[in-house]
Design a protein around this motif. Structure first.
Motif, PDB file in Angstrom:
ATOM      1  N   GLU A   1       0.514  -0.899   0.111  1.00  0.00           N
ATOM      2  CA  GLU A   1      -0.285  -0.235   0.149  1.00  0.00           C
ATOM      3  C   GLU A   1       0.840   0.913  -0.116  1.00  0.00           C
ATOM      4  O   GLU A   1       1.741   0.709   0.498  1.00  0.00           O
ATOM      5  CB  GLU A   1      -0.953  -0.181   0.849  1.00  0.00           C
ATOM      6  N   ARG A   2       0.258   2.159  -0.500  1.00  0.00           N
ATOM      7  CA  ARG A   2       1.350   3.494  -0.191  1.00  0.00           C
ATOM      8  C   ARG A   2       1.282   4.080   0.152  1.00  0.00           C
ATOM      9  O   ARG A   2       2.288   4.654   0.996  1.00  0.00           O
ATOM     10  CB  ARG A   2       0.579   4.396  -1.784  1.00  0.00           C
ATOM     11  N   ASN A   3       0.102   3.828   1.681  1.00  0.00           N
ATOM     12  CA  ASN A   3       0.231   4.147   2.375  1.00  0.00           C
ATOM     13  C   ASN A   3       0.932   4.370   3.456  1.00  0.00           C
ATOM     14  O   ASN A   3       1.885   4.845   4.354  1.00  0.00           O
ATOM     15  CB  ASN A   3      -1.204   4.135   3.009  1.00  0.00           C
ATOM     16  N   ASN A   4       1.226   3.173   3.621  1.00  0.00           N
ATOM     17  CA  ASN A   4       2.317   1.557   4.010  1.00  0.00           C
ATOM     18  C   ASN A   4       3.759   2.382   4.155  1.00  0.00           C
ATOM     19  O   ASN A   4       4.703   2.403   4.675  1.00  0.00           O
ATOM     20  CB  ASN A   4       2.839   0.757   4.245  1.00  0.00           C
ATOM     21  N   PHE A   5       3.697   2.695   2.649  1.00  0.00           N
ATOM     22  CA  PHE A   5       5.643   3.301   2.095  1.00  0.00           C
ATOM     23  C   PHE A   5       5.364   4.558   2.462  1.00  0.00           C
ATOM     24  O   PHE A   5       6.291   5.508   3.048  1.00  0.00           O
ATOM     25  CB  PHE A   5       5.589   2.850   0.817  1.00  0.00           C
ATOM     26  N   ASN A   6       4.201   5.697   2.628  1.00  0.00           N
ATOM     27  CA  ASN A   6       4.683   6.374   3.023  1.00  0.00           C
ATOM     28  C   ASN A   6       4.691   6.811   4.813  1.00  0.00           C
ATOM     29  O   ASN A   6       6.073   7.446   4.913  1.00  0.00           O
ATOM     30  CB  ASN A   6       3.380   7.687   2.808  1.00  0.00           C
ATOM     31  N   ASN A   7       4.510   5.732   4.877  1.00  0.00           N
ATOM     32  CA  ASN A   7       4.596   5.594   6.478  1.00  0.00           C
ATOM     33  C   ASN A   7       5.815   5.247   7.186  1.00  0.00           C
ATOM     34  O   ASN A   7       6.747   5.778   8.185  1.00  0.00           O
ATOM     35  CB  ASN A   7       3.354   4.866   7.173  1.00  0.00           C
TER      36      ASN A   7
ATOM     37  N   ILE B   1       8.343   6.016   4.744  1.00  0.00           N
ATOM     38  CA  ILE B   1       8.858   7.077   4.831  1.00  0.00           C
ATOM     39  C   ILE B   1       9.187   8.085   6.047  1.00  0.00           C
ATOM     40  O   ILE B   1      10.981   9.379   6.053  1.00  0.00           O
ATOM     41  CB  ILE B   1       9.218   7.767   3.254  1.00  0.00           C
ATOM     42  N   ALA B   2       8.550   8.214   6.558  1.00  0.00           N
ATOM     43  CA  ALA B   2       8.202   9.612   7.304  1.00  0.00           C
ATOM     44  C   ALA B   2       8.337   8.799   9.214  1.00  0.00           C
ATOM     45  O   ALA B   2       9.070   8.965   9.808  1.00  0.00           O
ATOM     46  CB  ALA B   2       6.885   9.470   8.081  1.00  0.00           C
TER      47      ALA B   2
ATOM     48  N   LYS C   1      12.495   8.863   8.336  1.00  0.00           N
ATOM     49  CA  LYS C   1      12.814  10.491   8.859  1.00  0.00           C
ATOM     50  C   LYS C   1      12.932  11.474   9.417  1.00  0.00           C
ATOM     51  O   LYS C   1      13.927  12.039  10.124  1.00  0.00           O
ATOM     52  CB  LYS C   1      12.218  11.705   7.798  1.00  0.00           C
TER      53      LYS C   1
END
Length: 116
Positions: A2-8, A10-11, A14
């Motif tokens: 899921e795109r949301n998991n990937f964004n999480n 990366i966050a 960072k």
């Protein structure tokens, strides 16, 4: 994935979050297995560093997000090269990315060894 998991993921990277490696391991379990197969004594801090390189973070970004100097990141890469037997002429980040493709080969090698 899921795109949301990937964004999480990366966050978390960072923010140098302690939860980063856990989520990374859930999303990319083969990567962790591959590195542990190469060197069973690899530490979680080293896995986390390798995960950052797998995600193609630059040396500068890794230094920034983990609050160390660029030189410290370079030294860590060199130590991991030795620990994981990565030749100096091979791009470190590319080598990390290729590890998820090694799993089927590793499993085949283990099956071959078990049948001998």
């Amino acid at each position: 994935m899921e795109r949301n998991n990937f964004n999480n993921l990366i966050a978390l990277a960072k923010n140098n979050s302690a939860e980063f490696l856990t989520l990374f391991s859930e999303i990319y379990p083969d990567f962790v297995v591959s590195l542990k197969t190469i060197n069973p004594k690899i530490r979680s801090s080293e896995l986390e560093f390798c995960a950052l390189t797998f995600l193609n973070f630059s040396t500068k970004n890794i230094a920034q997000y983990t609050f160390v100097t660029i030189r410290a990141v370079q030294v860590r890469k060199n130590r991991l090269r030795k620990k994981l037997n990565i030749a100096s002429d091979i791009d470190f980040n590319c080598w990390m990315r290729e590890q998820t493709q090694r799993i089927p080969m590793i499993e085949q090698e283990q099956i071959a060894i078990e049948t001998i």
